[in-house]
Enzyme design. Structure first.
Site, short mmCIF file in Angstrom:
data_model
loop_
_atom_site.label_atom_id
_atom_site.label_comp_id
_atom_site.label_asym_id
_atom_site.label_seq_id
_atom_site.Cartn_x
_atom_site.Cartn_y
_atom_site.Cartn_z
N SER A 141 0.79 -1.24 0.00
CA SER A 141 0.00 0.00 0.00
C SER A 141 0.82 1.28 0.00
CB SER A 141 -0.94 0.01 1.20
OG SER A 141 -2.04 -0.85 0.98
N LYS A 144 0.25 3.62 -2.85
CA LYS A 144 -0.88 4.55 -2.85
C LYS A 144 -0.40 6.00 -2.90
CE LYS A 144 -4.61 1.95 -0.56
NZ LYS A 144 -4.11 0.62 -0.20
N SER A 196 -5.53 3.51 4.57
CA SER A 196 -5.10 2.62 3.49
C SER A 196 -6.30 1.93 2.84
CB SER A 196 -4.10 1.58 4.00
OG SER A 196 -3.32 1.07 2.95
#
Length: 436
Positions: A141, A144, A196
């Site tokens: 993540s 991101k 997240s």
């Protein structure tokens, strides 16, 4: 010539442990006495050691996947490894696979479980220390950050969207958006960065043209930033075919993101009110979902003096990834961790130890740079092979589209001495451009 990552011999140690058998005690009268409680079982787990990457095990690709998350879709093939630049981006020392420290640096802190990491000045971009900085790992993540930068550039944060069932049902971690819920892009960004949320990632990617379009834009931005080890396969960071990044690349992306005031504010936010969503009329007895207080999941923010925030990440294949930043006495540092474990201490705690280490180094310390873009991102037609001292390193296969081009160009250019040769050079260059 293309740079070769500098490898050393990695010696694996084996820890052996035994067990002791205990018997009952017999009394002097010949009658068996009470049996003592058995001792706790001995452990066969080896003591923790920081992963050794001296043999360059992740030069071209991450470790093999342990599940089917990266299996290509039916009818398609897995992408080849991301090309290796001719020279290490950021400076020659960052081409090393093991620990990269400035001259005279003190020993590193204990209990750093990450296979690769980078510690850098968050303002100047100077790299203070690193370990396997260009090793290829899965970002989970932390990628991101790329989606956030694309969304911040293209979307109006005050625009309100209505979430779809596909948004709400996105695989993996979620902030908790629901079908029919109304959210501004600012709130989606909060859910993306603070919790997240893969559901928030899906809603943002949908506005960018869908998952494939969002991924394409993320990868284009990575190249623009000089993050040449990076290829994302999903907007959220879930593993997919060809997923790759590096501690250096995450540092480059994080360094850029920290310059964006909105992003910097998002990762520094501890709590914010987040909307609920209405009941689904197709579900009997469903109820409206009220809003709630959304808390940042990055523990560095609450537990480290001067923390600016960061981003967490985890998948089964990527293991733990992490980026974090802090400011002390007017000096901002950032750290990235990849291929890590949550033991012996949590990733944010490992980051905290590296930040402490960085603040103890002189401000002039440098082993490389996050802002050095002086590299050719083409891959020459050479096969990088392990050195004799590093049998565990991985070779990079030649790239078909560049076959013979670099070697031919160098030979022709070296033979320039007349009109005929100049014509041949021009023809070779034109042919090579058509191949690309």
């Amino acid at each position: 010539m293309m740079w070769r990552r500098k490898c050393a011999v990695a010696v694996a140690g084996t820890v052996l442990s035994g067990s002791i058998a205990f018997t009952g005690v017999v009394g002097t009268s010949g009658v068996a006495g009470a049996q003592p409680a058995p001792p706790p079982p001995t452990t066969t787990e080896a003591p923790f050691t920081t992963p050794n990457t001296d043999s360059c095990p992740f030069t071209s690709s991450p470790a093999p996947a342990i599940d089917l998350s990266e299996a290509p879709a039916p009818g398609s093939t897995a992408p080849t490894a991301v090309p290796i630049p001719e020279s290490p981006v950021g400076g020659d020392k960052l081409g090393e696979c093991g620990v990269v420290l400035p001259d005279g640096a003190p020993p590193l802190p204990a209990d750093i479980a990450a296979s690769g990491w980078v510690l850098a000045d968050a303002e100047t971009g100077e790299v203070l220390a690193a370990k396997d900085p260009h090793g290829r790992y899965r970002p989970a993540s932390t990628i991101k950050m790329l989606l956030a930068l694309v969304a911040l550039d293209e979307l109006d944060l005050d625009t309100e969207i209505t979430a779809t069932a596909e948004d709400a049902d996105a695989e993996g971690s979620a902030v908790g958006i629901g079908k029919g819920g109304k959210y501004t892009n600012r709130q989606l960004m909060q859910g993306l960065v603070m919790a997240s949320g893969n559901d928030a990632a899906h809603a943002l990617a949908r506005q960018l043209g869908g998952d494939a379009a969002a991924v394409s834009k993320m990868n284009a931005l990575a190249v623009e930033l000089g993050a040449l080890d990076t290829r994302t396969a999903t907007p959220s960071g879930l593993d997919g075919p060809g997923m790759s990044s590096s501690p250096y690349d995450l540092a480059v992306i994080f360094h850029t993101a920290l310059q964006n005031p909105t992003f910097a504010g998002l990762i520094h936010t501890e709590t914010v009110e987040f909307p609920g969503f209405p009941k689904d009329p197709t579900i009997p007895d469903d109820q409206n979902r009220p809003g709630f207080t959304l808390a940042n999941d990055n523990q560095l923010l609450y537990n480290y003096d001067g923390a600016l925030g960061g981003k967490t990440g985890f998948t089964d294949d990527a293991r733990h990834t992490y980026v974090g930043a802090a400011e002390r006495n007017g000096r901002k540092l950032l750290v990235t961790l990849m291929g890590g474990e949550a033991k012996p201490i949590r990733p944010w705690e490992q980051a905290a130890r590296l930040l402490d280490y960085g603040y103890a180094l002189p401000a002039s310390t440098t082993v490389g740079s996050l802002t050095d873009r002086s590299t050719d991102d083409a891959t020459p037609d050479v096969t990088r092979t392990p050195s004799a001292a590093a049998p565990g390193s991985i070779s990079a296969a030649p790239t078909a589209t560049d076959t013979e081009s670099d070697t031919t160009d160098r030979i022709l250019i070296g033979a320039v001495g007349g009109v005929v040769v100049i014509a041949l050079v021009a023809g070779a260059v034109a042919l090579n451009r058509r191949r690309r």
